[in-house]
Motif scaffolding. Sequence first.
Motif, PDB file in Angstrom:
ATOM      1  N   GLY A 153      21.610  57.715  22.048  1.00 36.35           N
ATOM      2  CA  GLY A 153      21.093  56.679  22.932  1.00 36.35           C
ATOM      3  C   GLY A 153      21.515  55.279  22.554  1.00 36.35           C
ATOM      4  N   LEU A 154      22.426  55.139  21.591  1.00 31.72           N
ATOM      5  CA  LEU A 154      22.878  53.809  21.162  1.00 31.72           C
ATOM      6  C   LEU A 154      24.380  53.646  21.343  1.00 31.72           C
ATOM      7  CD1 LEU A 154      20.806  53.411  17.860  1.00 31.72           C
ATOM      8  CD2 LEU A 154      20.252  52.557  20.145  1.00 31.72           C
ATOM      9  N   GLN A 182      22.571  49.391  25.104  1.00 25.17           N
ATOM     10  CA  GLN A 182      21.561  50.273  24.509  1.00 25.17           C
ATOM     11  C   GLN A 182      21.151  49.779  23.120  1.00 25.17           C
ATOM     12  OE1 GLN A 182      23.935  53.851  24.982  1.00 25.17           O
ATOM     13  NE2 GLN A 182      22.436  54.713  26.422  1.00 25.17           N
TER      14      GLN A 182
END
Length: 180
Positions: free
Chosen positions: A39-40, A45
């Motif tokens: 998710g980064l 993000q």
Amino acid sequence: MQSSSAERATVIKGIIQSAILSVALFTSGYYLIPDNPKGLETPMQRLVFTLRWQSVSILTFLFGIVKVANKRFYTKAIDPISGKGEQLLAVDSRYLQNTFEQFVLNAFGQLVLSTYLNPGTASRVIPTLVLMFTLARILFWVGYQIAPLYRALGFSIGFQSTVAVTFCNLWFLLSYGAQF
């Protein structure tokens, strides 16, 4: 009027201790916080991740505001216009002002840094920096309560990490530019 050599020695001792503690804290945090890059993947993000972590840093403000509010409520400093009892708020007001100043520089630096870091590094570095900032503010306040010169340890941990992040950001900017 100049500071005494004993006062300067106390502050220098706090700065040296903070440099050693900063390296130990950063290294420990970096290796103890799990590498979780899910998710980064994008800079956006990582910005959101960093903003969300600032919720922990904000606790240092809430603490300072509660301290000032309680002291006002229970002392003659309840009326800020009258000027009575303002000396009772000196330490807590200075803590709050310095926390604001350090937070702005620290959070902004972390936000910029998060756009340059890879996902795995960001997932460890940002929480480490936030936790260091929070601990630094606690040590700053405790030191101030003991004796104003003892605030140097907490101040320096926060300031040193902010300076390090700022120089990293400048290096990344010069190396990679400002574009994605």
